[in-house]
Design a protein around this motif. Structure first.
Motif, PDB file in Angstrom:
ATOM      1  N   ARG A 228      19.663 -51.349   5.010  1.00 42.39           N
ATOM      2  CA  ARG A 228      18.533 -50.495   5.349  1.00 42.39           C
ATOM      3  C   ARG A 228      18.667 -49.851   6.734  1.00 42.39           C
ATOM      4  NH1 ARG A 228      14.437 -50.509   2.206  1.00 42.39           N
ATOM      5  NH2 ARG A 228      14.679 -52.654   1.490  1.00 42.39           N
ATOM      6  N   HIS A 229      19.582 -50.369   7.544  1.00 40.61           N
ATOM      7  CA  HIS A 229      19.702 -49.896   8.929  1.00 40.61           C
ATOM      8  C   HIS A 229      20.416 -48.545   8.992  1.00 40.61           C
ATOM      9  CE1 HIS A 229      19.716 -50.504  13.279  1.00 40.61           C
ATOM     10  NE2 HIS A 229      20.928 -50.011  13.281  1.00 40.61           N
ATOM     11  N   THR A 230      19.903 -47.642   9.820  1.00 42.68           N
ATOM     12  CA  THR A 230      20.501 -46.313   9.954  1.00 42.68           C
ATOM     13  C   THR A 230      21.103 -46.119  11.336  1.00 42.68           C
ATOM     14  OG1 THR A 230      18.370 -45.375  10.631  1.00 42.68           O
ATOM     15  CG2 THR A 230      18.943 -45.254   8.289  1.00 42.68           C
ATOM     16  N   ASP A 231      22.126 -45.280  11.401  1.00 47.59           N
ATOM     17  CA  ASP A 231      22.747 -44.904  12.663  1.00 47.59           C
ATOM     18  C   ASP A 231      21.785 -43.978  13.419  1.00 47.59           C
ATOM     19  OD1 ASP A 231      24.777 -44.307  14.629  1.00 47.59           O
ATOM     20  OD2 ASP A 231      24.991 -42.377  13.609  1.00 47.59           O
ATOM     21  N   PRO A 232      21.423 -44.318  14.653  1.00 43.04           N
ATOM     22  CA  PRO A 232      20.432 -43.512  15.376  1.00 43.04           C
ATOM     23  C   PRO A 232      20.883 -42.080  15.655  1.00 43.04           C
ATOM     24  CG  PRO A 232      21.430 -45.150  16.829  1.00 43.04           C
ATOM     25  CD  PRO A 232      21.865 -45.479  15.446  1.00 43.04           C
ATOM     26  N   GLU A 233      22.169 -41.833  15.713  1.00 42.51           N
ATOM     27  CA  GLU A 233      22.661 -40.487  16.019  1.00 42.51           C
ATOM     28  C   GLU A 233      22.684 -39.589  14.785  1.00 42.51           C
ATOM     29  OE1 GLU A 233      26.357 -40.469  18.076  1.00 42.51           O
ATOM     30  OE2 GLU A 233      25.681 -41.840  19.655  1.00 42.51           O
ATOM     31  N   SER A 234      23.197 -40.101  13.677  1.00 41.84           N
ATOM     32  CA  SER A 234      23.357 -39.264  12.488  1.00 41.84           C
ATOM     33  C   SER A 234      22.239 -39.436  11.467  1.00 41.84           C
ATOM     34  CB  SER A 234      24.693 -39.574  11.811  1.00 41.84           C
ATOM     35  OG  SER A 234      24.681 -40.902  11.293  1.00 41.84           O
ATOM     36  N   GLY A 235      21.529 -40.562  11.550  1.00 39.41           N
ATOM     37  CA  GLY A 235      20.506 -40.849  10.561  1.00 39.41           C
ATOM     38  C   GLY A 235      21.054 -41.383   9.257  1.00 39.41           C
ATOM     39  N   ARG A 236      22.373 -41.542   9.158  1.00 43.25           N
ATOM     40  CA  ARG A 236      23.005 -42.067   7.947  1.00 43.25           C
ATOM     41  C   ARG A 236      22.939 -43.592   7.942  1.00 43.25           C
ATOM     42  NH1 ARG A 236      28.972 -40.314   7.871  1.00 43.25           N
ATOM     43  NH2 ARG A 236      28.890 -41.585   5.962  1.00 43.25           N
ATOM     44  N   PRO A 237      22.995 -44.223   6.767  1.00 42.52           N
ATOM     45  CA  PRO A 237      23.106 -45.688   6.726  1.00 42.52           C
ATOM     46  C   PRO A 237      24.353 -46.126   7.496  1.00 42.52           C
ATOM     47  CG  PRO A 237      22.567 -44.841   4.557  1.00 42.52           C
ATOM     48  CD  PRO A 237      22.890 -43.645   5.408  1.00 42.52           C
ATOM     49  N   LEU A 238      24.161 -46.990   8.458  1.00 37.63           N
ATOM     50  CA  LEU A 238      25.287 -47.393   9.308  1.00 37.63           C
ATOM     51  C   LEU A 238      26.391 -48.053   8.504  1.00 37.63           C
ATOM     52  CD1 LEU A 238      26.512 -47.608  12.124  1.00 37.63           C
ATOM     53  CD2 LEU A 238      25.229 -49.742  12.449  1.00 37.63           C
TER      54      LEU A 238
END
Length: 456
Positions: A228-238
């Motif tokens: 469920r966690h997303t990359d803060p820069e891209s908004g993609r699932p990390l």
């Protein structure tokens, strides 16, 4: 982990001193995480040893292997005295801890090999601790370290598992089970993603649902949170941005070696280790990868998330059973109760789960080998899950997805429930080319045949 454990111990009212040969690490720790705490820092080892009240209790958290021996030698030279206790809290091999206990006794101090599970957060909030080594040292050390351990229903998740490397042996088995479960979780995710076309958030919903039932566990809950966690820069699932190579530090390999050494089958643990190795062969995977192959990608998956969850549950149960078989072997060597391992795994550790809780209850009141007891008590459940486990393995192969944990667990269970296996042919061929001999049903002794011919 060392910093977290130091903070944990200090929060329980204990006086703590820390040492690191890298002065910058000590200074940074004291200024940041330990600021305002009753923690003293040292960069001179002799001063560190002298600062401790006798009998000293010193915890080592260094890389396994030669660094532990070097640290022990340095401590001995820095002023260890008779009766002092040194506890190796890293992931050392049990044979090394066997040796170190003997060496410590010859030099007058006492040695403990302590398996500590819980990761960074566990060290800070309360880990599971598996002690081995000098028993008198365990009694004294547990009075202090036990206050920082995880607690399950008023019971400290600490126990003694025998002389020398008993505690580290139990930790190696713990990590082997962890390898197997992680691989099984990854295979389930792969089927949801590539087979059913789910995005990470959808897969997270499935894992979250599983975590509320029989698959309730730290690792399944962790999978849901990670997905469920997303990359803060891209908004993609990390998770989708992480390189698909799984690293390892050695305890999984040691669990595989222990399986061979003790003759305790653990195929799902073995496959989990092998598949981590395969994951690192990205060059080979890139060369063999193709956009479409007959019977491969592009063929739709036929199972539901519920089916996948059932296959995962069966694989997890069988992984614990294999670990219990390893513990049965270790218990004969180090003289501990297998139920104690499951007791201390109920909280704090990485493999804590509903299955562990239930297994402890059954083992505590039962008798005989733990692996046999687990499989016997869960046989009806496993029989009910078997069709879905088999369907998962078959369908994953049909659409081109590897499922080594599930397939090895399936083969393990099918073999155990087979009254007769084709090993008779293996032994016959061994006798044919190597005169290894064989035993016959209903007859005493070892026999040999000339088979009418002999291989070259």
């Amino acid at each position: 982990m060392g910093e977290g454990l130091a903070l944990n111990l200090e929060s329980r009212g204990m006086r703590v001193a820390v040492y690191n040969r890298t002065a910058e690490k000590v200074v940074r720790f004291l200024k940041e995480r330990a600021a305002g705490r009753a923690i003293e820092g040292y960069t001179d080892l002799r001063s560190f040893v002298s600062s401790l009240k006798r009998p000293r209790l010193i915890l080592l958290l260094v890389k396994a292997g030669p660094p532990v021996d070097q640290a022990l030698e340095a401590l001995a030279s820095a002023g260890l005295e008779r009766g002092d206790i040194v506890a190796d809290c890293g992931n050392s091999h049990y044979r090394d801890s066997d040796r170190r206990m003997v060496e410590a006794a010859s030099r007058g101090y006492r040695f403990l090999g302590v398996g500590v599970s819980g990761g960074v957060e566990g060290a800070l909030r309360g880990p599971s601790m598996m002690f081995g080594g000098d028993f008198s040292a365990y009694v004294e050390a547990e009075r202090l370290l036990g206050r920082a351990a995880a607690v399950y229903e008023s019971s400290r998740c600490t126990s003694y598992f025998g002389d020398g490397g008993g505690g580290h042996f139990v930790k190696i088995v713990h990590n082997g089970i962890e390898y197997a479960i992680l691989q099984a979780i990854a295979e389930s995710y792969d089927y949801l993603r590539r087979g059913l076309g789910m995005k990470a958030p959808e897969a997270a919903d499935v894992f979250e649902e599983w975590s509320r039932g029989e698959l309730r566990s730290f690792l399944v809950e962790a999978a849901a949170r990670v997905l469920r966690h997303t990359d803060p820069e891209s908004g993609r699932p990390l998770v989708e941005m992480i390189v698909d190579e799984a690293e390892q530090k050695g305890t999984g390999v040691w669990a595989v070696e222990a399986s061979a050494e003790f003759g305790a089958p653990a195929p799902t643990i073995c496959e989990a280790v092998q598949h981590r190795l395969i994951s690192t062969r990205r060059d080979l995977r890139s060369r063999l990868s193709a956009p479409a192959r007959p019977g491969g990608r592009g063929v739709g998956a036929s199972l539901s998330p519920e089916d996948v969850g059932s296959a995962l549950l069966a694989t997890v149960i069988l992984s614990y059973a294999q670990g219990a078989g390893l513990l049965d072997s270790g218990a004969r060597r180090y003289r501990f109760r297998v139920s104690e391992a499951f007791r201390v795994w109920r909280a704090g550790c990485i493999i804590r789960s509903r299955i562990v809780e239930e297994t402890f209850e059954s083992l505590f009141y039962g008798g005989g080998e733990a692996a046999v007891q687990i499989l016997a008590e869960r046989q009806d459940q496993l029989e009910a899950l078997l069709p879905r486990l088999a369907a998962f393995v078959s369908d994953a192969a049909r659409i081109g997805l590897p499922a080594p944990a599930a397939s090895s667990a399936l083969a393990y269970y099918l073999a155990l429930r087979s009254e007769r296996l084709p090993a008779n042919l293996i032994q016959a061929i061994r006798d044919y080319f190597g005169a290894h001999g064989f035993r016959l049903e209903g007859r005493e002794g070892v026999f040999h045949s000339d088979w009418g011919a002999r291989a070259g």
